[in-house]
Structures are given as C-alpha cells and as structure tokens.
Scaffold this motif. Structure first.
Motif, mmCIF file in Angstrom:
data_model
loop_
_atom_site.group_PDB
_atom_site.id
_atom_site.type_symbol
_atom_site.label_atom_id
_atom_site.label_comp_id
_atom_site.label_asym_id
_atom_site.label_seq_id
_atom_site.Cartn_x
_atom_site.Cartn_y
_atom_site.Cartn_z
ATOM 1 N N GLU A 139 0.861 -1.190 0.000
ATOM 2 C CA GLU A 139 0.000 0.000 0.000
ATOM 3 C C GLU A 139 0.888 1.228 0.000
ATOM 4 O OE1 GLU A 139 -4.021 1.176 2.302
ATOM 5 O OE2 GLU A 139 -2.258 1.008 3.586
ATOM 6 N N VAL A 140 0.804 2.005 -1.069
ATOM 7 C CA VAL A 140 1.631 3.201 -1.217
ATOM 8 C C VAL A 140 1.069 4.357 -0.404
ATOM 9 C CG1 VAL A 140 2.445 4.919 -2.879
ATOM 10 C CG2 VAL A 140 2.487 2.492 -3.473
ATOM 11 N N ASP A 141 -0.256 4.492 -0.397
ATOM 12 C CA ASP A 141 -0.912 5.593 0.303
ATOM 13 C C ASP A 141 -2.342 5.184 0.584
ATOM 14 O OD1 ASP A 141 -1.837 8.073 1.250
ATOM 15 O OD2 ASP A 141 -0.582 9.190 -0.134
ATOM 16 N N GLU A 142 -2.915 5.731 1.659
ATOM 17 C CA GLU A 142 -4.322 5.451 1.944
ATOM 18 C C GLU A 142 -5.238 6.213 1.002
ATOM 19 O OE1 GLU A 142 -5.072 6.276 6.011
ATOM 20 O OE2 GLU A 142 -4.053 4.470 6.742
ATOM 21 N N ALA A 143 -4.789 7.371 0.532
ATOM 22 C CA ALA A 143 -5.597 8.192 -0.371
ATOM 23 C C ALA A 143 -5.235 7.884 -1.817
ATOM 24 C CB ALA A 143 -5.366 9.673 -0.091
ATOM 25 N N MET A 144 -6.250 7.769 -2.665
ATOM 26 C CA MET A 144 -6.016 7.542 -4.083
ATOM 27 C C MET A 144 -5.809 8.889 -4.762
ATOM 28 S SD MET A 144 -8.646 4.485 -5.044
ATOM 29 C CE MET A 144 -8.618 2.946 -4.111
ATOM 30 N N SER A 145 -4.694 9.008 -5.472
ATOM 31 C CA SER A 145 -4.353 10.260 -6.128
ATOM 32 C C SER A 145 -3.383 9.961 -7.251
ATOM 33 C CB SER A 145 -3.708 11.237 -5.138
ATOM 34 O OG SER A 145 -2.473 10.711 -4.666
ATOM 35 N N LEU A 146 -3.179 10.935 -8.143
ATOM 36 C CA LEU A 146 -2.192 10.742 -9.198
ATOM 37 C C LEU A 146 -0.792 10.610 -8.608
ATOM 38 C CD1 LEU A 146 -3.310 13.112 -12.105
ATOM 39 C CD2 LEU A 146 -3.437 10.616 -11.997
ATOM 40 N N GLU A 147 -0.528 11.311 -7.501
ATOM 41 C CA GLU A 147 0.785 11.206 -6.871
ATOM 42 C C GLU A 147 1.031 9.773 -6.395
ATOM 43 O OE1 GLU A 147 -1.524 13.434 -6.266
ATOM 44 O OE2 GLU A 147 -0.682 15.442 -6.004
ATOM 45 N N ALA A 148 0.031 9.176 -5.749
ATOM 46 C CA ALA A 148 0.180 7.798 -5.269
ATOM 47 C C ALA A 148 0.322 6.835 -6.436
ATOM 48 C CB ALA A 148 -1.017 7.420 -4.407
#
Length: 287
Positions: free
Chosen positions: A14-23
């Motif tokens: 898991e890279v990040d809890e929030a889905m975003s272009l950055e993640a």
C-alpha cells in the motif's frame, strides 16, 4: 508504505491510503523498477491506483528476501513523475438505448429510482442538466490508473482539480447485468466495462470501440488482447446513433482505426496548470 503477504505467493504494498495521481505515479515508478531489476522469482507485477502487488515463486526466492529487495526500491518512487505515454480518443454514445434499458430494469437498486443514472449524477454534482454533465465528462482527459478487476477494464481518474471531479456512488446493490463496453462511473473513478456482466457503477453511455479481445481478431488488438495499460490517457468524444452504428460496422469489418497519439506527461506540469496541460494534450491528439 505498508507491506503485507497475500498467501504464499504474493506481496501487497500500500503506497498511500488516499487515491491520487501522486500515489499512482509512485506505484508505477516502483513497479517499473521491480521489472527493470529482474528480481529472480518474481513472476507477475500489478500496479494499481495507490498500491501494487507482486507475485513470486517461493521456491526461487524466500518471502523475506523479496521483501528486502522491494524495500530497497522505495526510493524509485520519490523522483520526478514524468511519463512517455499515449492519448486515446474513444467515441461514446451517451444516454444510449442499451444502458438505459438496463438501468431501468434495476431501478429498485438505485439511490434515485425516479431518475436515470445521468440525471442523478448531474443533480448531485450540481450540473443543471444532463447535457452539462456530458460536456464535463467528455471535456477533460482521463488518466488510466489501473487495469484489472475484470480483464482489460480500465479505472480512470478525471484530469481536473480534485474539487471539480465528477463523483457518484455505486448502486445500493450491484446489478446482475451491464452491457459490454458501458462507460460507467463510481466514486471518483470512471470505468469501461470490457465484457458484459454484473456491475454497480452509474451507467453514462456505451462505446463502439472494443478494449478487450482474447481471440485477438480485432484489427488494433492483434498484437495484444488488451487495449489499455496504466499511464494511458483517454479522451471521450460524444457521438450520435448514426456514428455509433457506423463505428460498429467498421469494427466488424476490421477497418476501425482508433485515434492514438504518443505524448509526454509531467505530473508537476499538470499540477501547476491542469487546464494548460489538458489543452496541450488535446492539441497533440488533433494536431
């Protein structure tokens, strides 16, 4: 980043809890580094919206050894987010008779049984009418941040400021039927149903352009059965019934040729100027 094992043959990261272009870009950068490193025992690499999964052969590499290799590549996801990719134009017949018939069969499973999916989504997003929603949906490009769940199905992130993204909940209970090549929307993600089947996304329309062909008989899918790959950019183009029917005939005759152009994408440039970046991308598409 959070690492967990999935059974004996998978590592989920898991890279990040929030889905975003950055993640997504961090996930893509690290999985590209895993691929380029050619770690012995790695058999499959699957980037996703804000995570990725690695399949490995535990008879070739011990799980803890793979974990150590992956953690050593974390820095690959902290550099510049630039990508050589493609922009693909997709014709869409919005408010078509097939998705309309389907959504009417499942109104008891919907938040607003008295409205169509387009009418409901327009209302909760503050658009005055369905044409305004369609104009917004087709007006900006969409980023393919993941391919999967069903073979060839792309998850699409709208390339606008976060507060301008179209959002709509999935059906209260999933449908047991969705027409093949339905263009749908759930949460903040768009999707294109690669095959007919169950689904819960709001249905906006249908495209005549196949995106998955396991037989590899369709002209533009002969080299590979799946059209999309993570990092592709999609631009929807509204069409009417006549143009839709003509495109279906072209596909069946093997003459349909999608409009695809090579482009460079910079996440930093997009974040600094989303409107200007999108205009430049569309300029390449129709230049």
């Amino acid at each position: 980043m959070r690492y967990t094992f999935g059974g004996d043959e998978h590592v989920f990261v898991e890279v990040d809890e929030a889905m975003s272009l950055e993640a997504f870009f961090r996930s893509l950068s690290i999985t590209n580094a895993v691929r380029d490193s050619r770690i012995r025992g790695v058999t499959e690499i699957c980037p996703a919206n804000a995570s990725f999964q690695i399949k490995f052969d535990p008879d070739v590499i011990a799980p803890d050894d793979l974990l150590r290799e992956l953690k050593g590549l974390e820095g690959a996801g902290s550099g510049g987010a630039e990508l050589k990719t493609r922009i693909i134009e997709m014709p869409v017949f919005y408010d078509d008779p097939w998705t309309r018939e389907t959504l009417m069969r499942f109104r008891e499973r919907h938040q607003d049984p008295g409205a169509t999916d387009l009418e409901y989504t327009a209302r909760i997003n503050g658009y005055p009418d369905v044409p305004s929603l369609i104009a917004a949906h087709a007006g900006s490009p969409w980023f393919v941040s993941m391919v999967g769940f069903v073979a060839g199905l792309p998850f699409l992130t709208q390339m606008v400021e976060r507060d301008k993204q179209i959002q709509a909940p999935k059906y209260l209970r999933p449908r047991t039927d969705t027409p093949k090549l339905t263009v749908g929307h759930g949460g903040c993600f768009g999707a294109i149903y690669s095959v007919r089947g169950a689904g819960g996304y709001q249905m906006f329309g249908i495209t005549p352009m196949p995106i998955y062909d396991p037989a590899q008989e369709i002209s533009y899918l002969r080299d590979f059965m799946i059209l999309f790959r993570p990092g592709d950019i999609v631009k929807f183009r509204p069409v009417g019934r006549d143009e839709y029917d003509a495109a279906v005939e072209e596909v069946e005759a093997g003459r349909f040729s999608p409009l695809i152009r090579e482009v460079d994408f910079s996440l930093a440039a997009f974040q600094a100027d989303p409107t200007g970046t999108n205009a430049a991308l569309l300029g390449v598409l129709h230049g």
